[in-house]
Enzyme design. Sequence first.
Site, PDB file in Angstrom:
ATOM      1  N   GLY A  67       0.844  -1.200   0.000  1.00  0.00           N
ATOM      2  CA  GLY A  67       0.000   0.000   0.000  1.00  0.00           C
ATOM      3  C   GLY A  67       0.874   1.242   0.000  1.00  0.00           C
TER       4      GLY A  67
ATOM      5  N   ARG B 273      -0.810  -6.931  -3.602  1.00  0.00           N
ATOM      6  CA  ARG B 273      -1.521  -8.215  -3.684  1.00  0.00           C
ATOM      7  C   ARG B 273      -0.570  -9.345  -4.065  1.00  0.00           C
ATOM      8  NH1 ARG B 273      -0.919  -8.094  -9.077  1.00  0.00           N
ATOM      9  NH2 ARG B 273      -1.398  -6.079  -9.997  1.00  0.00           N
TER      10      ARG B 273
ATOM     11  N   ASP C 199       5.695  -4.851   5.547  1.00  0.00           N
ATOM     12  CA  ASP C 199       6.086  -6.196   5.987  1.00  0.00           C
ATOM     13  C   ASP C 199       5.995  -7.224   4.862  1.00  0.00           C
ATOM     14  OD1 ASP C 199       3.379  -5.806   5.996  1.00  0.00           O
ATOM     15  OD2 ASP C 199       3.000  -6.727   7.948  1.00  0.00           O
TER      16      ASP C 199
ATOM     17  N   THR D  38       5.206   2.217   5.944  1.00  0.00           N
ATOM     18  CA  THR D  38       3.802   1.926   6.203  1.00  0.00           C
ATOM     19  C   THR D  38       3.222   2.988   7.127  1.00  0.00           C
ATOM     20  OG1 THR D  38       2.197   0.483   7.278  1.00  0.00           O
ATOM     21  CG2 THR D  38       4.445   0.266   8.040  1.00  0.00           C
TER      22      THR D  38
ATOM     23  N   ASP E 103       1.024   2.258   9.075  1.00  0.00           N
ATOM     24  CA  ASP E 103       0.643   1.509  10.288  1.00  0.00           C
ATOM     25  C   ASP E 103       1.736   1.545  11.366  1.00  0.00           C
ATOM     26  OD1 ASP E 103      -1.514   0.815   8.714  1.00  0.00           O
ATOM     27  OD2 ASP E 103      -0.731  -1.174   8.216  1.00  0.00           O
TER      28      ASP E 103
ATOM     29  N   ASP F 291       4.058  -0.570  11.921  1.00  0.00           N
ATOM     30  CA  ASP F 291       4.106  -1.871  12.607  1.00  0.00           C
ATOM     31  C   ASP F 291       5.306  -2.728  12.209  1.00  0.00           C
ATOM     32  OD1 ASP F 291       3.312  -2.420  10.033  1.00  0.00           O
ATOM     33  OD2 ASP F 291       1.562  -3.628  10.574  1.00  0.00           O
TER      34      ASP F 291
ATOM     35  N   ARG G  67      -4.246  -1.772  10.608  1.00  0.00           N
ATOM     36  CA  ARG G  67      -4.277  -3.241  10.555  1.00  0.00           C
ATOM     37  C   ARG G  67      -4.323  -3.820  11.968  1.00  0.00           C
ATOM     38  NH1 ARG G  67      -3.445  -5.717   5.480  1.00  0.00           N
ATOM     39  NH2 ARG G  67      -2.164  -4.074   4.622  1.00  0.00           N
TER      40      ARG G  67
ATOM     41  N   GLU H  55      -9.033   0.037  13.229  1.00  0.00           N
ATOM     42  CA  GLU H  55      -9.808  -0.914  12.407  1.00  0.00           C
ATOM     43  C   GLU H  55      -9.642  -2.366  12.891  1.00  0.00           C
ATOM     44  OE1 GLU H  55      -8.327  -0.721   8.385  1.00  0.00           O
ATOM     45  OE2 GLU H  55      -6.310  -1.362   8.956  1.00  0.00           O
TER      46      GLU H  55
HETATM   47  O1  F6P Z   1      -1.003  -1.273   5.604  1.00  0.00           O
HETATM   48  C1  F6P Z   1      -1.524  -0.048   5.269  1.00  0.00           C
HETATM   49  C2  F6P Z   1      -3.033  -0.101   5.191  1.00  0.00           C
HETATM   50  O2  F6P Z   1      -3.507   1.173   4.832  1.00  0.00           O
HETATM   51  C3  F6P Z   1      -3.732  -0.621   6.433  1.00  0.00           C
HETATM   52  O3  F6P Z   1      -3.808   0.328   7.448  1.00  0.00           O
HETATM   53  C4  F6P Z   1      -5.055  -1.057   5.864  1.00  0.00           C
HETATM   54  O4  F6P Z   1      -5.622  -2.090   6.645  1.00  0.00           O
HETATM   55  C5  F6P Z   1      -4.667  -1.584   4.514  1.00  0.00           C
HETATM   56  O5  F6P Z   1      -3.434  -0.992   4.173  1.00  0.00           O
HETATM   57  C6  F6P Z   1      -5.666  -1.281   3.423  1.00  0.00           C
HETATM   58  O6  F6P Z   1      -5.227  -1.883   2.254  1.00  0.00           O
HETATM   59  P1  F6P Z   1      -5.862  -1.626   0.830  1.00  0.00           P
HETATM   60  O7  F6P Z   1      -5.205  -0.424   0.239  1.00  0.00           O
HETATM   61  O8  F6P Z   1      -5.561  -2.864   0.082  1.00  0.00           O
HETATM   62  O9  F6P Z   1      -7.344  -1.389   1.016  1.00  0.00           O
END
Ligand code: F6P
Length: 358
Positions: A12, A75, A114, A136, A138, A140, A182, A233
């Site tokens: 992402g 993906r 990650d 990220t 996140d 994390d 996440r 979330e």
């Molecule tokens: O890892 C970054 C993040 O934005 C998370 O916080 C979230 O759960 C996920 O990616 C969303 O992914 P996507 O862009 O595939 O909807």
Amino acid sequence: MTKRLGILTGGGDAPGLNAVIRAVVKSATNSGIECIGIEDSFDGLIEPGRSRALTPRDVTGILRLGGTILGTVNRGNPFADLVPTSDGPRHYSDRVFEMFHRMELGALVVIGGDGTLAIAHEFCKKGIPIVGVPKTIDNDIVGTTNCFGFDTAVDFATDAIDRLHSTAEAHRRIMVVEVMGRNAGWIALYAGVAGGADAILIPEIPFDIAVVAERLRERDRWGAHFSIVVVAEGAFPNGGIPLVIESAHGGNSARLGGIGVQVCEALHRETGKETRSVVLGHLQRGGNPTSFDRMLATRFGGKAVELIKQGQFNTMVAFAPPDIVARRLEEVVGKTKTVPHDFDLLLTAKALGVTFGD
Ligand code: F6P
């Protein structure tokens, strides 16, 4: 000595990706190393036409821009797939390896989270020299205090909470705001504290909605007739599990979400007050990086080139304040950095009266 490096962005997006690309291209070029920008993560190594030379001219002006000029994908597990190529079907990883050598690359800078860093580690084991850069919102990733993108996401979420405060107060409502992260509560904790939230629900602490409701009723009793609840979330109630919008499949992680609405409805039932919820979603990943993220991304990019010049591969650059250091990839991949229960910001928030629902 590496003469040509490839650079790619995976997973992402996060504000600051372009700042890393710029720093790598400028510092590598100034050291006599040619840079090839690879499009759409490792997919750009499948066909020769999916990469391009990057000069300092190509990266001028991108420091402040969100997104990534190279594109990214979030993906799949490349090691599982057979892919069509102009030379016939190939196993994805074999093709990446073949093209890496055909393009006469000496090393790769892989900017990712990650998942992307775990894939990078697998390619290292196959013999591709890689330096990783942790990205990220996140925050994390193990081994680094900060990832770039996190500060920008927290800043945006804090601004959103500020805006919700005034409308919550005007209508004497409970406002619930769901943030990303996440399975880690970093964004919720930082933005919740910075925004002055009354309740912060994070995946690390399963919550009891009755405890949260009692805290908000108590505010009503002493005259504060509105409240702000920040929900990560990945947060879930005692005895429950995180809410999944889309299950994990084919190497893709599960998509989380929906807990904000549930908490909002439960708080309405428990308190009888008017409640509203908002999901900040991908807005947290958009926009220009903060100055902190621009600086961190630039330092990461510069350090990545230094490591390549020193031949220190299978590593990830990391922030260990005040320094930028190198970590071994095997020490950081496959793990998640979550909020420790004794983290000082968490304890301070509790001391200030913020409830985590425990
Ligand atoms: O890892 C970054 C993040 O934005 C998370 O916080 C979230 O759960 C996920 O990616 C969303 O992914 P996507 O862009 O595939 O909807």
